[in-house]
Design a protein around this motif. Sequence first.
Motif, PDB file in Angstrom:
ATOM      1  N   VAL A   1       0.842  -1.198   0.000  1.00 51.91           N
ATOM      2  CA  VAL A   1       0.000   0.000   0.000  1.00 51.91           C
ATOM      3  C   VAL A   1       0.876   1.245   0.000  1.00 51.91           C
ATOM      4  CG1 VAL A   1      -1.721   1.306   1.298  1.00 51.91           C
ATOM      5  CG2 VAL A   1      -1.896  -1.180   1.156  1.00 51.91           C
ATOM      6  N   ASP A   2       0.607   2.144  -0.963  1.00 51.84           N
ATOM      7  CA  ASP A   2       1.383   3.372  -1.078  1.00 51.84           C
ATOM      8  C   ASP A   2       0.681   4.562  -0.440  1.00 51.84           C
ATOM      9  OD1 ASP A   2       3.682   2.480  -2.838  1.00 51.84           O
ATOM     10  OD2 ASP A   2       1.978   1.824  -4.022  1.00 51.84           O
ATOM     11  N   VAL A   3      -0.653   4.609  -0.538  1.00 48.66           N
ATOM     12  CA  VAL A   3      -1.435   5.685   0.069  1.00 48.66           C
ATOM     13  C   VAL A   3      -2.635   5.045   0.763  1.00 48.66           C
ATOM     14  CG1 VAL A   3      -2.777   7.779  -0.328  1.00 48.66           C
ATOM     15  CG2 VAL A   3      -0.753   7.326  -1.724  1.00 48.66           C
ATOM     16  N   LEU A   4      -2.869   5.449   1.994  1.00 50.13           N
ATOM     17  CA  LEU A   4      -3.994   4.895   2.755  1.00 50.13           C
ATOM     18  C   LEU A   4      -4.833   6.044   3.282  1.00 50.13           C
ATOM     19  CD1 LEU A   4      -5.130   2.154   3.758  1.00 50.13           C
ATOM     20  CD2 LEU A   4      -3.888   2.550   5.878  1.00 50.13           C
ATOM     21  N   THR A   5      -6.110   6.067   2.910  1.00 47.87           N
ATOM     22  CA  THR A   5      -7.044   7.054   3.421  1.00 47.87           C
ATOM     23  C   THR A   5      -8.179   6.334   4.126  1.00 47.87           C
ATOM     24  OG1 THR A   5      -8.565   7.168   1.518  1.00 47.87           O
ATOM     25  CG2 THR A   5      -6.499   8.426   1.358  1.00 47.87           C
ATOM     26  N   ASP A   6      -9.125   7.077   4.646  1.00 45.96           N
ATOM     27  CA  ASP A   6     -10.244   6.427   5.324  1.00 45.96           C
ATOM     28  C   ASP A   6     -11.224   5.790   4.342  1.00 45.96           C
ATOM     29  OD1 ASP A   6     -11.122   8.814   4.275  1.00 45.96           O
ATOM     30  OD2 ASP A   6     -12.383   9.341   5.994  1.00 45.96           O
ATOM     31  N   LYS A   7     -11.013   6.017   3.023  1.00 51.51           N
ATOM     32  CA  LYS A   7     -11.920   5.476   2.018  1.00 51.51           C
ATOM     33  C   LYS A   7     -11.301   4.392   1.164  1.00 51.51           C
ATOM     34  CE  LYS A   7     -14.343   9.911   1.689  1.00 51.51           C
ATOM     35  NZ  LYS A   7     -14.636  11.084   0.825  1.00 51.51           N
ATOM     36  N   VAL A   8     -10.015   4.550   0.826  1.00 54.71           N
ATOM     37  CA  VAL A   8      -9.387   3.613  -0.092  1.00 54.71           C
ATOM     38  C   VAL A   8      -7.949   3.329   0.311  1.00 54.71           C
ATOM     39  CG1 VAL A   8     -10.796   4.312  -2.079  1.00 54.71           C
ATOM     40  CG2 VAL A   8      -8.595   5.440  -1.661  1.00 54.71           C
ATOM     41  N   ALA A   9      -7.455   2.186  -0.165  1.00 54.30           N
ATOM     42  CA  ALA A   9      -6.021   1.881  -0.172  1.00 54.30           C
ATOM     43  C   ALA A   9      -5.557   2.023  -1.609  1.00 54.30           C
ATOM     44  CB  ALA A   9      -5.769   0.473   0.348  1.00 54.30           C
ATOM     45  N   VAL A  10      -4.469   2.739  -1.820  1.00 49.44           N
ATOM     46  CA  VAL A  10      -3.965   3.000  -3.167  1.00 49.44           C
ATOM     47  C   VAL A  10      -2.643   2.265  -3.353  1.00 49.44           C
ATOM     48  CG1 VAL A  10      -3.234   4.751  -4.825  1.00 49.44           C
ATOM     49  CG2 VAL A  10      -5.085   5.254  -3.224  1.00 49.44           C
ATOM     50  N   VAL A  11      -2.561   1.488  -4.426  1.00 45.63           N
ATOM     51  CA  VAL A  11      -1.343   0.774  -4.801  1.00 45.63           C
ATOM     52  C   VAL A  11      -0.842   1.374  -6.106  1.00 45.63           C
ATOM     53  CG1 VAL A  11      -0.385  -1.430  -5.526  1.00 45.63           C
ATOM     54  CG2 VAL A  11      -2.037  -1.353  -3.665  1.00 45.63           C
ATOM     55  N   ILE A  12       0.404   1.831  -6.122  1.00 44.72           N
ATOM     56  CA  ILE A  12       1.009   2.396  -7.328  1.00 44.72           C
ATOM     57  C   ILE A  12       2.038   1.403  -7.830  1.00 44.72           C
ATOM     58  CG2 ILE A  12       2.191   4.383  -8.327  1.00 44.72           C
ATOM     59  CD1 ILE A  12       1.252   6.011  -5.909  1.00 44.72           C
TER      60      ILE A  12
ATOM     61  N   GLY B   1     -12.094   0.692  -0.283  1.00 44.98           N
ATOM     62  CA  GLY B   1     -11.908   0.338  -1.666  1.00 44.98           C
ATOM     63  C   GLY B   1     -10.430   0.171  -1.968  1.00 44.98           C
ATOM     64  N   LEU B   2     -10.127  -0.425  -3.113  1.00 42.52           N
ATOM     65  CA  LEU B   2      -8.745  -0.579  -3.553  1.00 42.52           C
ATOM     66  C   LEU B   2      -8.603   0.083  -4.917  1.00 42.52           C
ATOM     67  CD1 LEU B   2      -5.915  -1.764  -3.186  1.00 42.52           C
ATOM     68  CD2 LEU B   2      -6.719  -3.835  -4.325  1.00 42.52           C
ATOM     69  N   GLN B   3      -7.684   1.038  -5.027  1.00 41.51           N
ATOM     70  CA  GLN B   3      -7.447   1.739  -6.285  1.00 41.51           C
ATOM     71  C   GLN B   3      -6.006   1.466  -6.715  1.00 41.51           C
ATOM     72  OE1 GLN B   3      -8.772   5.860  -5.718  1.00 41.51           O
ATOM     73  NE2 GLN B   3     -10.886   5.193  -6.024  1.00 41.51           N
ATOM     74  N   ILE B   4      -5.851   0.883  -7.899  1.00 41.68           N
ATOM     75  CA  ILE B   4      -4.552   0.486  -8.427  1.00 41.68           C
ATOM     76  C   ILE B   4      -4.139   1.489  -9.496  1.00 41.68           C
ATOM     77  CG2 ILE B   4      -3.258  -1.363  -9.545  1.00 41.68           C
ATOM     78  CD1 ILE B   4      -5.462  -3.289  -8.538  1.00 41.68           C
TER      79      ILE B   4
END
Length: 473
Positions: A142-153, A178-181
């Motif tokens: 996980v590169d960015v973690l917010t209260d809504k999504v985990a972001v993988v770059i 959610g997961l955003q790639i």
Amino acid sequence: MTKDVIALTQRMPEPGAVLAGLLSGGPDKLVDTAGEGAVVQLCDEQGRPLVSVEAPLLVQVEGEAERLLGATNAPRVPFWWTEARATTGVPEAERLAGTFAARLASLSGGAVWPPDAGRSVAVVASEGIGVAPSPAAAQPAVDVLTDKVAVVITDRPVVAMTAWLADTFRAAAAAQRGLQIVSPAGTALSPAVRDVLPGWPSRWVVQDAREGYYDGLSGAVLRWQDGMFVTEPGPDATQDDPRTAVAASYREVARTGERQLALTFRAVHPPDDRLVLGGGLETVWRELTGEPPAGWGTAEPANLPWSPGRLTDLAFSRAPEPTWFVVVGSPGRPGLATVKVIRTKAGVEEEVTLAFGYGAGEQLPLDALRRAAEALVVRHRLQSMLVQVRKARRDLLVPPRFEGPGVPVAFALGAEEVRSLPDDRAARTPLAEQPVRLGPKARPAYYYPMPGDPSDLSGWADFERLMRHLKGA
């Protein structure tokens, strides 16, 4: 952002080789193990992961390095796949990962992906760097973690369902995020990821020079807002008609004549200690390609030779929890399936999504579909099956471009489902072509052929008429 570096080696990296690889980037205070030795994590003084190295994976399936990495310098199977994931926000981390992989490949005989990752090998400055206190780096993907999504770059050529990403999927779901790639332009998505990617707010985000970001599956232009990527309203959007802008890159379609034959089917088995899973999938694979699947695994790369027995053992060891598998074919005939095994009150359910790729001059084995359906009905307790043809890439990878929907070729209904319908509803339908009876006369199932022209979406109207008829609507 993170950077992946992978060592592909002929021999299993011994602990001493892994240790030497890490020490080549700095002093011994950088090295420690976590997760019962399965992961080595190096972090700064604040506990931020710099490099996470996963346990080596023995790959015994031909073509997986080429499919997922485009690697032409990989050793012949079997070979060992060792991943190092570096935080690129710290330049030393990426150099450390490259140095580690290059030294590992040198000691164990093999190659590094990407090829230039290990070319500049130098001792990395280690001031302020130490061992990760557990569990500070529990989610290195996980590169960015917010209260809504985990972001993988990711910057890999194919966004695959790696063990890292599978863990991230589970962690995001458990946290109700959610997961955003996010990937660069030119990256493709593995069908294994597309088939399990949840709905909103999860999405595949593609970086674009013109639009900034867009959704790789829908083309919607995106922007970062309130802790996640959201759709950008189009120029003609109104409050009553909130249509979104579509990226120009997504609309740049080149027709190649390539096609895919896609099948989804479900089988329900009564609980039995002698039950062997995967038999239905192998039957269909043999009917349509003339050969069995090449390999399987619980993540990509698929690392194990095809074995229904070993697949069954793993699924039963995890019961009553569901188990997910990926199954691949040989390089000569691209094929990929995802299988979900679920324990329910009805028994043991297998949900299979399968696709084969064909070039412009290759014939689709449409005449084998009825035989495959018959075998599923007679031997594997088929519940239902839908077959589609679509204009899409032969290699089965999902590009960030419009490919269009599939068109139904056939539908099959299992014997138990036919038995549950009143009268002879399953045998008499509003379709122009009459269904074909499958299985024994006393317990019939039915196969419903359709035109299946990928240029004519009216096939979905036929399918909807059939569904309404079967449901008595």
